[in-house]
Every structure is written in C-alpha cells, then in structure tokens.
Design an enzyme around this catalytic site. Structure first.
Site, PDB file in Angstrom:
ATOM      1  N   PRO A   2      50.451  45.740  42.737  1.00  0.00           N
ATOM      2  CA  PRO A   2      49.591  44.562  42.906  1.00  0.00           C
ATOM      3  C   PRO A   2      48.170  45.004  43.274  1.00  0.00           C
ATOM      4  O   PRO A   2      47.989  45.802  44.180  1.00  0.00           O
ATOM      5  CB  PRO A   2      50.246  43.804  44.071  1.00  0.00           C
ATOM      6  CG  PRO A   2      51.599  44.398  44.233  1.00  0.00           C
ATOM      7  CD  PRO A   2      51.516  45.798  43.726  1.00  0.00           C
ATOM      8  N   GLU A   3      47.209  44.502  42.539  1.00  0.00           N
ATOM      9  CA  GLU A   3      45.814  44.838  42.810  1.00  0.00           C
ATOM     10  C   GLU A   3      45.162  43.678  43.573  1.00  0.00           C
ATOM     11  O   GLU A   3      45.787  42.642  43.797  1.00  0.00           O
ATOM     12  CB  GLU A   3      45.082  45.093  41.489  1.00  0.00           C
ATOM     13  CG  GLU A   3      45.703  46.221  40.692  1.00  0.00           C
ATOM     14  CD  GLU A   3      44.768  47.400  40.518  1.00  0.00           C
ATOM     15  OE1 GLU A   3      43.759  47.498  41.238  1.00  0.00           O
ATOM     16  OE2 GLU A   3      45.062  48.226  39.645  1.00  0.00           O
TER      17      GLU A   3
END
Ligand SMILES: [Zn+2]
Length: 282
Positions: A2-3
């Site tokens: 997840p960014e």
C-alpha cells in the site's frame, strides 16, 4: 505494497466510519507482526473514544481521548476493514486484530504477510519511527512553500540522482517507486539527474508533479499493485493508468501526442527500476 494514496484512502474511510466511537472490545489473534503488539494494548485502549485520525507517511494514527495514540502500518499486504459488527461472526483469514465499538462497528486488521505493525504511544510524544521523517508531499499552499524551501536546501549539495533522493523517506515522506516515476515524467525531469543540478523552477515542477499524481490517485480511491480493500470492505480496486511506470519498450504517450516516437526506457537505480522517456525528461 500500500502506497500513500491507499493509506490516505483507508485513513479517510476509518475517519468517516469511526470518529468519536468508543472501543468496547479488542481481540488480538496473534501477538507478533513485524514486531510484538504491545502487551498492554487491550487494557489501554478498551473504553477509550477514537477522536482523531491522521496519516503520517504510510502510518495511520488513531488518537484516543485518553492521551494515547494507536499506530498502524500496513506493511506489504495489510488492509483495514470497517463493517457492522455481527455477533459471533468468525474472523476472516489473516485477521490479526479486531476492534469493536459501542456503536456496533468492527475494525479488522488483516495482513497475510505480517510485515505490518500495531503500536501504542502517548499522544503528546512522537513515535520514534515518526521523528526523523521528512515532510509530507501534500498540503496547503503554505505547506507546499515550506516543502519547496526544504527540498531546495536538501538537494543543493546532493550528487545522488533525484529519483533515489525522492525515495528517501528522511527527505520527503510517503513516496514509493511508482509515484516518483510518474511525478518525474509530469515534471519533465530525468530520474538520472544529479539532485544538485536542479533549478528552483525544476524543483517547483517536481513538487507540482508529485501533487498532481498523488491527488489523482487519492481521488481514484487509491490504486495498488496488489489486492486492496477500502476501509468499508468494498473492493475498491482501481488500477491507475500509469504513463511511464512498467511501460518499458512502449511508446511514450506524451511524445505521441506531439507526433514524436520515443520508447520508454528502464534503468535500475539503487536496486529499483526507474522508467522514463529521454525525450520528455531532461
Ligand atoms: Zn516522451
């Protein structure tokens, strides 16, 4: 992984669904993720109200009304899902932590690869992991101006390439490989440029590029290479249309609109692939 846009999307979902709700039950289904979950967690957070949700880099912080803050990191594969609590419903696969509110919501922390993290710290202090973080890439105009001055100072003597510099979380926080590649394309700056050679205008263009790409991704509900679920449990999968990331060997779309043909190149920098167009990016 997840960014920042995914983490921001999850944070907003938690905020919308859980603000001012009171924790009545906490269950851990294992003791250790990347590091042990604090032993006192349950006793400290049960009966507290969740009053404030923030994101710092890729960390989600839930501030409680008892001067304590819970810190979550999603690691490589973590998700946080909020849904109505149904009595005696079994936990889902890889659910390591469950929090139930008096108002009837259930927050599940799910992390198949277990590189994530759950920790607790006093709200008036800063968590040791957050102390040395660079500034956030997004913010209002005042923040953006401070970010510009900060980058100007940090880049001026740096021989390191701008690509590698932008991935350094001490310099600017929360940017992953994809977003740096795309932001540099928008800015027209080659990932190979030595940081210290960038002009003020070019630094402004990079900040603008970062803002544009992150804002688009957040508006799209976050995007991800892997499975990703919104805080409300709905599959919020949205693959952003990358212009350069992962496009090695394809024609650059920017160039095509100008009737030019240029092939996207890939180069490895500090162990990570950079994708770029050497016509658009100088
Ligand atoms: Zn191009």
């Amino acid at each position: 992984m997840p960014e920042l846009p995914e983490v921001e999307t999850i944070k907003r979902g938690l905020e919308n669904n859980l603000t001012n709700q009171t924790i009545i039950s906490v269950q851990r289904h294992r003791d250790t993720l990347r590091q042990p979950i604090p032993k006192e967690l349950e006793s400290v957070i049960t009966h507290a109200k969740m009053i404030h949700f923030t994101r710092r880099g890729k960390y989600i912080l839930i501030e409680l009304n008892n001067q304590q803050t819970i810190l979550f990191h999603l690691g490589m594969s973590g998700k946080m899902i909020v849904r109505p609590n149904i009595k005696d419903e079994p936990i889902v696969k890889h659910e390591h932590f469950t929090l139930i509110t008096k108002e009837g919501q259930r927050l599940s922390y799910i992390d198949p690869r277990r590189f994530g993290m759950i920790d607790l710290f006093p709200s008036e202090e800063n968590h040791t992991l957050l102390i040395h973080m660079g500034p956030e890439p997004l913010g209002d105009d005042t923040h953006q101006h401070k970010l510009f001055l900060h980058l100007l100072e940090k880049l001026k003597n740096k021989k390191q390439s701008i690509k590698v510099t932008l991935l350094d979380q001490h310099i600017i926080t929360g940017l992953g490989n994809i977003y740096v590649c795309e932001a540099l394309l928008l800015a027209g700056i080659s990932p190979l440029r030595e940081s210290k050679t960038l002009t003020k205008i070019e630094i402004q263009r990079i900040i603008q590029g970062i803002q544009t790409i992150l804002t688009q991704a957040i508006a799209a509900g976050g995007s991800s290479m892997r499975d990703y679920v919104h805080a409300n449990g709905k599959k919020g999968y949205f693959q952003m249309q990358w212009k350069v990331y992962g496009k090695e060997g394809e024609f650059c779309l920017n160039c095509l609109t100008k009737q030019k043909k240029s092939v996207i190149k890939r180069v490895v920098q500090a162990g990570r692939s950079s994708f770029y167009c050497d016509i658009c990016q100088k």
